[in-house]
Design an enzyme around this catalytic site. Structure first.
Site, PDB file in Angstrom:
ATOM      1  N   LYS A 125       0.865  -1.187   0.000  1.00  0.00           N
ATOM      2  CA  LYS A 125       0.000   0.000   0.000  1.00  0.00           C
ATOM      3  C   LYS A 125       0.896   1.230   0.000  1.00  0.00           C
ATOM      4  O   LYS A 125       2.026   1.179   0.493  1.00  0.00           O
ATOM      5  CB  LYS A 125      -0.876   0.021   1.251  1.00  0.00           C
ATOM      6  N   ASP A 165      -6.966   4.415  -4.610  1.00  0.00           N
ATOM      7  CA  ASP A 165      -7.631   4.313  -3.305  1.00  0.00           C
ATOM      8  C   ASP A 165      -8.233   5.706  -3.083  1.00  0.00           C
ATOM      9  O   ASP A 165      -8.458   6.445  -4.061  1.00  0.00           O
ATOM     10  CB  ASP A 165      -6.633   3.908  -2.199  1.00  0.00           C
TER      11      ASP A 165
HETATM   12  P1  NDP Z   1     -12.842   8.090  -3.148  1.00  0.00           P
HETATM   13  O1  NDP Z   1     -11.757   9.053  -2.957  1.00  0.00           O
HETATM   14  O2  NDP Z   1     -13.392   7.864  -4.508  1.00  0.00           O
HETATM   15  O3  NDP Z   1     -14.067   8.426  -2.203  1.00  0.00           O
HETATM   16  C1  NDP Z   1     -13.914   8.532  -0.828  1.00  0.00           C
HETATM   17  C2  NDP Z   1     -15.243   8.935  -0.227  1.00  0.00           C
HETATM   18  O4  NDP Z   1     -15.165   8.817   1.183  1.00  0.00           O
HETATM   19  C3  NDP Z   1     -15.598  10.371  -0.519  1.00  0.00           C
HETATM   20  O5  NDP Z   1     -16.983  10.525  -0.531  1.00  0.00           O
HETATM   21  C4  NDP Z   1     -14.967  11.092   0.673  1.00  0.00           C
HETATM   22  O6  NDP Z   1     -15.560  12.348   0.967  1.00  0.00           O
HETATM   23  C5  NDP Z   1     -15.264  10.111   1.779  1.00  0.00           C
HETATM   24  N1  NDP Z   1     -14.265  10.260   2.841  1.00  0.00           N
HETATM   25  C6  NDP Z   1     -12.934  10.124   2.756  1.00  0.00           C
HETATM   26  N2  NDP Z   1     -12.352  10.386   3.931  1.00  0.00           N
HETATM   27  C7  NDP Z   1     -13.335  10.690   4.766  1.00  0.00           C
HETATM   28  C8  NDP Z   1     -13.374  11.038   6.117  1.00  0.00           C
HETATM   29  N3  NDP Z   1     -12.258  11.140   6.847  1.00  0.00           N
HETATM   30  N4  NDP Z   1     -14.581  11.282   6.675  1.00  0.00           N
HETATM   31  C9  NDP Z   1     -15.706  11.196   5.961  1.00  0.00           C
HETATM   32  N5  NDP Z   1     -15.745  10.862   4.648  1.00  0.00           N
HETATM   33  C10 NDP Z   1     -14.567  10.608   4.072  1.00  0.00           C
HETATM   34  O7  NDP Z   1     -12.270   6.710  -2.527  1.00  0.00           O
HETATM   35  P2  NDP Z   1     -12.788   5.228  -2.775  1.00  0.00           P
HETATM   36  O8  NDP Z   1     -14.231   5.202  -2.995  1.00  0.00           O
HETATM   37  O9  NDP Z   1     -11.883   4.603  -3.760  1.00  0.00           O
HETATM   38  O10 NDP Z   1     -12.424   4.561  -1.372  1.00  0.00           O
HETATM   39  C11 NDP Z   1     -13.366   4.506  -0.304  1.00  0.00           C
HETATM   40  C12 NDP Z   1     -12.957   3.407   0.665  1.00  0.00           C
HETATM   41  O11 NDP Z   1     -12.925   2.155  -0.007  1.00  0.00           O
HETATM   42  C13 NDP Z   1     -11.569   3.573   1.295  1.00  0.00           C
HETATM   43  O12 NDP Z   1     -11.608   3.074   2.610  1.00  0.00           O
HETATM   44  C14 NDP Z   1     -10.706   2.663   0.441  1.00  0.00           C
HETATM   45  O13 NDP Z   1      -9.570   2.227   1.130  1.00  0.00           O
HETATM   46  C15 NDP Z   1     -11.667   1.521   0.174  1.00  0.00           C
HETATM   47  N6  NDP Z   1     -11.394   0.691  -0.983  1.00  0.00           N
HETATM   48  C16 NDP Z   1     -11.268   1.223  -2.225  1.00  0.00           C
HETATM   49  C17 NDP Z   1     -11.032   0.402  -3.313  1.00  0.00           C
HETATM   50  C18 NDP Z   1     -10.973   0.926  -4.703  1.00  0.00           C
HETATM   51  O14 NDP Z   1     -10.881   0.116  -5.615  1.00  0.00           O
HETATM   52  N7  NDP Z   1     -11.037   2.216  -4.934  1.00  0.00           N
HETATM   53  C19 NDP Z   1     -10.873  -1.053  -3.148  1.00  0.00           C
HETATM   54  C20 NDP Z   1     -11.092  -1.514  -1.800  1.00  0.00           C
HETATM   55  C21 NDP Z   1     -11.322  -0.666  -0.775  1.00  0.00           C
HETATM   56  P3  NDP Z   1     -14.787  13.711   0.537  1.00  0.00           P
HETATM   57  O15 NDP Z   1     -14.948  13.774  -0.948  1.00  0.00           O
HETATM   58  O16 NDP Z   1     -15.476  14.774   1.275  1.00  0.00           O
HETATM   59  O17 NDP Z   1     -13.351  13.532   0.962  1.00  0.00           O
HETATM   60  O1  2IT Z   2      -7.932  -1.372  -0.790  1.00  0.00           O
HETATM   61  C1  2IT Z   2      -7.867  -1.871  -1.925  1.00  0.00           C
HETATM   62  O2  2IT Z   2      -7.995  -3.092  -2.105  1.00  0.00           O
HETATM   63  C2  2IT Z   2      -7.651  -0.979  -3.065  1.00  0.00           C
HETATM   64  N1  2IT Z   2      -7.579   0.230  -2.879  1.00  0.00           N
HETATM   65  C3  2IT Z   2      -7.484  -1.543  -4.443  1.00  0.00           C
HETATM   66  C4  2IT Z   2      -6.088  -2.042  -4.650  1.00  0.00           C
HETATM   67  C5  2IT Z   2      -5.752  -2.501  -6.040  1.00  0.00           C
HETATM   68  O3  2IT Z   2      -4.571  -2.819  -6.242  1.00  0.00           O
HETATM   69  O4  2IT Z   2      -6.610  -2.557  -6.923  1.00  0.00           O
END
Ligand code: NDP
Ligand code: 2IT
Length: 444
Positions: A125, A165
């Site tokens: 990561k 992420d």
């Molecule tokens: P994005 O940046 O696309 O979206 C994040 C969302 O969460 C936004 O709405 C953001 O709001 C909100 N957010 C972030 N930090 C905070 C906080 N401290 N308090 C409240 N809201 C918050 O990220 P992703 O959708 O990609 O990721 C979301 C989650 O999913 C994370 O935990 C990530 O690790 C996990 N994840 C993502 C994967 C992926 O493929 N993208 C895979 C597996 C897990 P704002 O815009 O106001 O910051």
């Molecule tokens: O938390 C996660 O699994 C991710 N942000 C996606 C990682 C990846 O390599 O696709």
């Protein structure tokens, strides 16, 4: 003192001021005692001590120039945690809260998540405390180019393959890839989540959210239940939240609320996803605007209140520790039946206890959100073949992977006499394969 407790105590003493890392390690290690009892050779081989210590931690300076001509300096990280079963794989997070503790918790989780996918990927990561909010495209590009100028010497398609992420989506992956290609003169699958014109895979954008709903649907199916007619609350409004919402709606659920870091919107008629996508994906705006555009929708400042809304299914899809004990108790009191984690570690240890004691079907992040990284591995496979698969092919593979994960964690929990405890099931099923590979490699 038991072996796992000793390892956890040492970890806390040797890594002070890393609360998120301690939390993830506590959750994982407390499930592994039963495995260790079956394998006394693991203790002799110092397996857990090696498992919780990253193979390599890279920390670096990221200097860039903002639109006013000021020099800015951010911190860059890449934790290459475990490569026993494949090259390091895991996302990059750009958020002002990023520090070593957060990257290490995410890296540790990623090892077991990647193992659960059944695909050959190790755990890593990275990220930066850079805040993309309010930055111009040129500033984002300048930052990404500087970040990759250093990162490129540590990664490679067979070494370490980053992805997105929080704060890292298609735009950022494009800038990062462009700089990697320019410096290394290689057009290879060194990043996943790439655009479809330069090596990306169909379904990767949707994969985490879709996968989350696929695994939850499988848990429902085993209970003669389904998403049809369910009331769903989703936190976040980013990549994971949006596609979880889309898939849940397509299966007949009513999603009534979503949030960003400022506050949440409640729409009793059901969230209009096209409006959310226009605000978030096109305009990069705030969720507050939803209530200005959709009659009947209500915006409330602050995030926590979202968990006081009655729902059958809660899908936390924003960030770590967004559901604490009090929020979990509220959800249970209001009748939640399924909680599936789209975000990484969104529930505190206490919140998990509340859900499990109440008999809520609780699907932990490392199983429930594995669809993203699984589809990244499918992108890597396509890159190696220099071929592209159709949307239907990738989507079918994703669904099969999520269904398999559900049954594997269910079986592992049953095998050790903890039926229905998917936290234990996921930790054990993920760990068994990594442990076997590490043992095969000798003391490395
Ligand atoms: P994005 O940046 O696309 O979206 C994040 C969302 O969460 C936004 O709405 C953001 O709001 C909100 N957010 C972030 N930090 C905070 C906080 N401290 N308090 C409240 N809201 C918050 O990220 P992703 O959708 O990609 O990721 C979301 C989650 O999913 C994370 O935990 C990530 O690790 C996990 N994840 C993502 C994967 C992926 O493929 N993208 C895979 C597996 C897990 P704002 O815009 O106001 O910051
Ligand atoms: O938390 C996660 O699994 C991710 N942000 C996606 C990682 C990846 O390599 O696709």
């Amino acid at each position: 003192m038991k072996y796992v407790e000793k390892v956890l105590e040492t970890l806390k003493a040797q890594n002070p001021n890393e609360p998120e890392f301690h939390q993830a390690a506590t959750e994982i290690l407390s499930s592994l005692q039963v495995v260790i009892e079956k394998h006394p050779e693991y203790e002799k081989a110092g397996l857990l001590e090696r498992f919780v210590e990253p193979e390599r931690v890279v920390m670096f300076r990221v200097p860039w120039v903002d639109d006013q001509g000021n020099v800015q300096v951010n911190k860059g990280y890449r934790v290459q945690f475990n490569s026993a079963i494949g090259p390091y794989k895991g996302g990059l997070r750009f958020h002002p809260s990023v520090n070593l503790s957060i990257i290490k918790f995410l890296g540790l989780e990623q090892i077991l998540k990647n193992s659960l996918t059944g695909l050959p990927i190790g755990g890593g990561k990275g990220g930066s405390n850079f805040d993309p909010k309010g930055k111009s495209d040129r500033e984002i590009m300048a930052f990404c180019q500087s970040f990759m100028t250093e990162l490129q010497r540590h990664i490679g398609q067979d070494t370490d393959v980053p992805a997105g992420d929080i704060g890292v989506g298609g735009r950022e992956i494009g800038f990062l890839f462009g700089q990697y290609k320019r410096i290394r003169d290689e057009h290879v699958g060194v990043l996943t989540g790439r655009g479809l014109t330069y090596g990306g895979s169909l379904v990767r954008t949707e994969a985490t959210g879709y996968g989350l709903v696929y695994i939850t649907a499988e848990a429902m199916k085993q209970r003669n239940d389904s998403f049809e007619g369910k009331t769903v609350v989703i936190s976040g409004s980013g990549n994971v939240a949006i596609y979880a919402c889309q898939k849940a709606q397509s299966l007949g659920a009513k999603v009534v609320a979503m949030y960003d870091s400022n506050g949440y919107v409640y729409d009793p008629e059901g969230i209009k996803l096209d409006v959310v996508r226009d605000i978030k994906e096109v305009k990069r705006g705030r969720i507050k605007e939803y209530a200005e555009r959709v009659p009947g929708a209500v915006y409330t400042e602050g995030c926590k209140g979202i968990w006081s809304l009655p729902c059958d299914v809660a899908l936390p899809c924003a960030t770590q520790n967004e559901i604490d004990e009090a929020s979990a108790e509220l959800l249970v009191k209001n009748g939640v039946k399924y909680v599936a984690e789209g975000a990484n570690m969104p529930s505190t240890l206490k919140a998990i206890e509340v859900f499990q004691n109440a008999g809520v079907v609780f699907l932990p992040a490392k199983a429930a959100n594995a669809g993203g990284v699984a589809t990244s591995a499918l992108e890597m496979a396509q890159s190696s073949q220099r071929l592209f698969w159709t949307f239907e092919e990738v989507d079918k593979k994703l669904n099969d992977i999520m269904v398999n994960i559900y049954h594997n964690i269910d079986k592992a929990a049953k095998k050790y006499g903890m039926e229905g405890n998917y936290v234990a099931g996921a930790n054990i099923a993920g760990f068994e394969k990594v442990a076997e590979a590490m043992m095969a490699h000798g003391i490395v």
